[in-house]
Motif scaffolding. Structure first.
Motif, PDB file in Angstrom:
ATOM      1  N   ARG A 143     132.377 -46.529  22.386  1.00 50.05           N
ATOM      2  CA  ARG A 143     132.777 -47.274  21.161  1.00 50.05           C
ATOM      3  C   ARG A 143     133.912 -48.212  21.435  1.00 50.05           C
ATOM      4  NH1 ARG A 143     132.312 -44.582  15.209  1.00 50.05           N
ATOM      5  NH2 ARG A 143     130.082 -44.468  14.999  1.00 50.05           N
ATOM      6  N   ALA A 144     134.771 -47.490  22.289  1.00 55.25           N
ATOM      7  CA  ALA A 144     135.769 -48.523  22.899  1.00 55.25           C
ATOM      8  C   ALA A 144     135.313 -49.562  23.899  1.00 55.25           C
ATOM      9  CB  ALA A 144     136.784 -47.747  23.681  1.00 55.25           C
ATOM     10  N   SER A 145     134.331 -49.353  24.630  1.00 51.83           N
ATOM     11  CA  SER A 145     133.383 -50.304  25.469  1.00 51.83           C
ATOM     12  C   SER A 145     132.792 -51.274  24.658  1.00 51.83           C
ATOM     13  CB  SER A 145     132.815 -49.651  26.392  1.00 51.83           C
ATOM     14  OG  SER A 145     133.689 -48.874  27.047  1.00 51.83           O
ATOM     15  N   GLY A 146     132.455 -50.933  23.491  1.00 53.46           N
ATOM     16  CA  GLY A 146     131.500 -51.551  22.241  1.00 53.46           C
ATOM     17  C   GLY A 146     130.087 -51.105  21.921  1.00 53.46           C
ATOM     18  N   VAL A 147     129.936 -49.938  22.559  1.00 50.45           N
ATOM     19  CA  VAL A 147     128.587 -49.202  22.360  1.00 50.45           C
ATOM     20  C   VAL A 147     128.693 -48.296  21.136  1.00 50.45           C
ATOM     21  CG1 VAL A 147     126.820 -47.749  23.318  1.00 50.45           C
ATOM     22  CG2 VAL A 147     128.377 -49.450  24.886  1.00 50.45           C
ATOM     23  N   ASN A 148     128.103 -48.669  19.954  1.00 49.17           N
ATOM     24  CA  ASN A 148     127.943 -47.949  18.885  1.00 49.17           C
ATOM     25  C   ASN A 148     127.116 -46.795  18.618  1.00 49.17           C
ATOM     26  OD1 ASN A 148     128.710 -46.958  16.359  1.00 49.17           O
ATOM     27  ND2 ASN A 148     127.743 -48.699  15.213  1.00 49.17           N
ATOM     28  N   LEU A 149     127.496 -45.689  19.178  1.00 48.50           N
ATOM     29  CA  LEU A 149     126.386 -44.507  19.285  1.00 48.50           C
ATOM     30  C   LEU A 149     126.753 -43.333  18.263  1.00 48.50           C
ATOM     31  CD1 LEU A 149     126.592 -43.477  23.166  1.00 48.50           C
ATOM     32  CD2 LEU A 149     125.090 -44.484  21.779  1.00 48.50           C
ATOM     33  N   THR A 150     125.574 -42.828  17.926  1.00 50.24           N
ATOM     34  CA  THR A 150     126.088 -41.956  16.932  1.00 50.24           C
ATOM     35  C   THR A 150     125.090 -40.559  17.396  1.00 50.24           C
ATOM     36  OG1 THR A 150     125.749 -43.129  14.904  1.00 50.24           O
ATOM     37  CG2 THR A 150     125.051 -40.827  14.711  1.00 50.24           C
ATOM     38  N   PRO A 151     125.782 -39.804  18.042  1.00 47.82           N
ATOM     39  CA  PRO A 151     125.264 -38.574  18.615  1.00 47.82           C
ATOM     40  C   PRO A 151     124.339 -37.533  17.798  1.00 47.82           C
ATOM     41  CG  PRO A 151     127.444 -38.577  19.293  1.00 47.82           C
ATOM     42  CD  PRO A 151     127.155 -39.548  17.978  1.00 47.82           C
ATOM     43  N   ILE A 152     123.459 -37.077  18.588  1.00 49.04           N
ATOM     44  CA  ILE A 152     122.097 -36.368  17.709  1.00 49.04           C
ATOM     45  C   ILE A 152     122.558 -34.917  17.819  1.00 49.04           C
ATOM     46  CG2 ILE A 152     119.637 -36.066  17.489  1.00 49.04           C
ATOM     47  CD1 ILE A 152     119.342 -38.805  18.990  1.00 49.04           C
ATOM     48  N   ASP A 153     122.514 -34.272  16.474  1.00 45.33           N
ATOM     49  CA  ASP A 153     122.771 -32.767  16.579  1.00 45.33           C
ATOM     50  C   ASP A 153     121.469 -32.133  16.700  1.00 45.33           C
ATOM     51  OD1 ASP A 153     123.482 -30.330  16.086  1.00 45.33           O
ATOM     52  OD2 ASP A 153     124.841 -30.857  14.324  1.00 45.33           O
ATOM     53  N   LEU A 154     121.410 -31.346  17.599  1.00 41.49           N
ATOM     54  CA  LEU A 154     120.166 -30.813  17.752  1.00 41.49           C
ATOM     55  C   LEU A 154     119.885 -29.472  17.055  1.00 41.49           C
ATOM     56  CD1 LEU A 154     119.970 -30.826  21.640  1.00 41.49           C
ATOM     57  CD2 LEU A 154     118.260 -31.941  20.140  1.00 41.49           C
ATOM     58  N   GLY A 155     120.950 -29.178  16.163  1.00 42.23           N
ATOM     59  CA  GLY A 155     120.614 -28.127  15.371  1.00 42.23           C
ATOM     60  C   GLY A 155     121.196 -26.659  15.945  1.00 42.23           C
ATOM     61  N   PRO A 156     120.959 -25.910  15.146  1.00 42.51           N
ATOM     62  CA  PRO A 156     121.353 -24.191  15.485  1.00 42.51           C
ATOM     63  C   PRO A 156     120.093 -23.511  16.082  1.00 42.51           C
ATOM     64  CG  PRO A 156     120.985 -24.265  13.013  1.00 42.51           C
ATOM     65  CD  PRO A 156     120.873 -25.657  13.693  1.00 42.51           C
ATOM     66  N   HIS A 157     119.802 -23.962  17.002  1.00 31.83           N
ATOM     67  CA  HIS A 157     118.527 -23.286  17.537  1.00 31.83           C
ATOM     68  C   HIS A 157     119.083 -22.601  18.961  1.00 31.83           C
ATOM     69  CE1 HIS A 157     116.083 -25.698  15.164  1.00 31.83           C
ATOM     70  NE2 HIS A 157     116.461 -26.884  15.688  1.00 31.83           N
ATOM     71  N   ASP A 158     119.289 -21.397  18.957  1.00 34.76           N
ATOM     72  CA  ASP A 158     120.098 -20.591  19.890  1.00 34.76           C
ATOM     73  C   ASP A 158     118.860 -20.175  20.965  1.00 34.76           C
ATOM     74  OD1 ASP A 158     122.249 -20.742  18.351  1.00 34.76           O
ATOM     75  OD2 ASP A 158     122.753 -18.738  18.127  1.00 34.76           O
ATOM     76  N   TYR A 159     119.219 -19.757  22.054  1.00 36.26           N
ATOM     77  CA  TYR A 159     118.592 -19.524  23.030  1.00 36.26           C
ATOM     78  C   TYR A 159     118.936 -17.982  23.705  1.00 36.26           C
ATOM     79  CZ  TYR A 159     115.529 -19.365  27.408  1.00 36.26           C
ATOM     80  OH  TYR A 159     114.867 -18.870  28.580  1.00 36.26           O
ATOM     81  N   GLU A 160     118.326 -16.865  23.229  1.00 33.30           N
ATOM     82  CA  GLU A 160     118.775 -15.767  23.523  1.00 33.30           C
ATOM     83  C   GLU A 160     120.364 -15.419  23.251  1.00 33.30           C
ATOM     84  OE1 GLU A 160     117.386 -14.237  27.160  1.00 33.30           O
ATOM     85  OE2 GLU A 160     115.284 -14.514  26.659  1.00 33.30           O
ATOM     86  N   GLY A 161     120.730 -15.692  22.328  1.00 29.90           N
ATOM     87  CA  GLY A 161     122.172 -15.653  21.675  1.00 29.90           C
ATOM     88  C   GLY A 161     122.989 -16.895  22.071  1.00 29.90           C
TER      89      GLY A 161
END
Length: 437
Positions: A396-414
């Motif tokens: 964002r400081a460089s001018g790129v407006n990103l909204t990170p994508i939350d992949l959610g609570p999908h655990d893999y073997e804990g």
């Protein structure tokens, strides 16, 4: 990052922000279909050195699978099989590159080609999470988790390219962990080797590379993306970039979390701290002797434990459960760090501070001119969420407006962290497919 040990031991050790895999679970042999006449030969004779990115040996066919066999393999790895459209061919490439000091060396990597007759394939670079045991590298094929992402991309119709990095797989020497410059050169030269290999097969990859990576590979992916955008290769260009669960801010996010002992399990904190100090001392000379930063008896072991030949469970058993702490009662296990080792992490200076600035610079000072997404999961127990927050703020400081994508609570073997490799790969296959349509 991947786990320091087998994915079945993720409750003990998984990753800090790059994707460690110190031991792998052996892949159950899968019956291979007959290889096509132009399949890569099963030989590996090294030829004299020439330029970077050229093949240093004949490619080695690892396996050829039908679409149904790919589904079986991915199900075993607990990756989705819903995206499988084609069978695949997996080959190991040994190629020329440079080491962390710019000297000629060789490295290995995995290429997965779809069996769909496409002579102009879209190419995906996937950079894997942390590993310290050479035999866990994707091109060796012993750890189903490590090559499942490339197989997923290949079966979806992409030509998937996965470097092992320096010092892993068939590469000589030790692995310079979290060294973004050498991860970048190894990744770029692997793309060149893949192009040379595909030329033998009468194939020409599309010029725009779709770049992704998990954990340690997330930083590597951003390093490669910047290099491609800056014209580091005469053929390839950046098509899109989508890192997953990276350790983008060691100084301001990851190391504080390691020291706090709350978000990251203690055993993980010990393993990743040891790996960081040992690897960076080889590169940047942080200390003269291991006993300056590591307590006895660990000072006499750490070089061997992170030398590439120690399986993960053996490594973990040889390390303590605590990173630091008060003097122990007689007979108790001492912590990992000396007072100087702890102070180095709490207040980085000199060569260590300079190395951290490089490692933490993947999101700073540039504006991607191609589509970009950042993937993460809230509650990640290894690449803590503050890493992605810092990366987002830097862009964002460089001018790129990103909204990170939350992949959610999908655990893999804990492990929430390892779960993002699975869910993130599926999400990115879908995104890359739509971008390429």
């Amino acid at each position: 990052m991947r786990s320091l040990v087998s994915r079945r031991a993720v409750a003990l050790v998984t990753t800090v922000c790059a994707g460690l895999a110190l031991t792998g679970s052996a892949l159950t042999p899968i019956r291979a279909t007959a290889a096509p006449a132009d399949a890569c030969p099963a030989a590996e004779s090294v030829t004299p050195a020439t330029g970077r990115g050229t093949l240093a040996a004949e490619p080695v066919r690892l396996r050829t699978l039908s679409a149904d066999e790919v589904r079986t393999a991915l199900a075993k790895a607990r990756f989705t099989s819903a995206l499988v459209r084609y069978g695949v061919e997996l080959c190991r490439l040994l190629y020329r590159t440079v080491d962390a000091k710019g000297r000629p060396t060789v490295a290995s990597g995995l290429i997965v080609l779809p069996r769909n007759g496409d002579r102009r394939p879209r190419i995906v670079s996937f950079t894997h999470g942390t590993q310290s045991y050479k035999e866990d590298a994707p091109s060796i094929g012993r750890d189903d988790f490590s090559f499942a992402p490339a197989m997923t991309f290949g079966a979806a119709g992409f030509a998937a390219v996965t470097p092992d990095y320096l010092g892993l797989g068939k590469g000589p020497g030790t692995h310079p962990w979290m060294d973004v410059p050498s991860e970048t050169t190894a990744s770029l030269d692997m793309l060149r080797a893949a192009r040379a290999y595909m030329a033998r097969r009468g194939m020409v990859p599309q010029r725009r590379v779709l770049v992704t990576g998990f954990s340690q590979g997330a930083s590597a992916a951003l390093g490669l993306a910047r290099a491609l955008q800056n014209g580091a290769d005469r053929w390839y260009r950046l098509g899109a970039v989508a890192p997953i669960s990276g350790g983008y801010a060691f100084r301001d996010a990851e190391i504080p979390a390691l020291l706090a002992g709350q978000e990251i399990p203690s055993k993980l904190a010990v393993a990743y701290t040891a790996y960081l100090l040992v690897s960076w001392n080889r590169l940047h000379h942080l200390y003269d002797s291991p006993d300056e930063v590591f307590q006895a008896p660990y000072a006499d072991k750490v070089e061997r434990l992170f030398g590439g030949t120690t399986p993960g469970q053996e490594m973990l058993a040889a390390l303590p459960d605590r990173l630091y702490g008060d003097p122990q009662q007689p007979g108790d296990q001492p912590p990992l760090l000396t007072a100087r080792g702890l102070a180095m992490l709490e207040h980085p200076t000199g060569a260590f501070a300079a190395a951290l600035r490089v490692a933490d610079g993947t999101c700073t000072g540039w504006v991607p001119h191609a589509p970009i997404r950042l993937y993460y999961a809230a509650g990640d127990e290894q690449a803590v969420t503050a890493n992605t927050d810092h990366c987002r703020a830097a862009f964002r400081a460089s001018g790129v407006n990103l909204t990170p994508i939350d992949l959610g609570p999908h655990d893999y073997e804990g492990s929430r962290h390892l779960g993002t490799a699975v869910s993130g790969t599926a999400a990115i296959v879908d995104w890359f497919t739509h971008l390429s349509a």
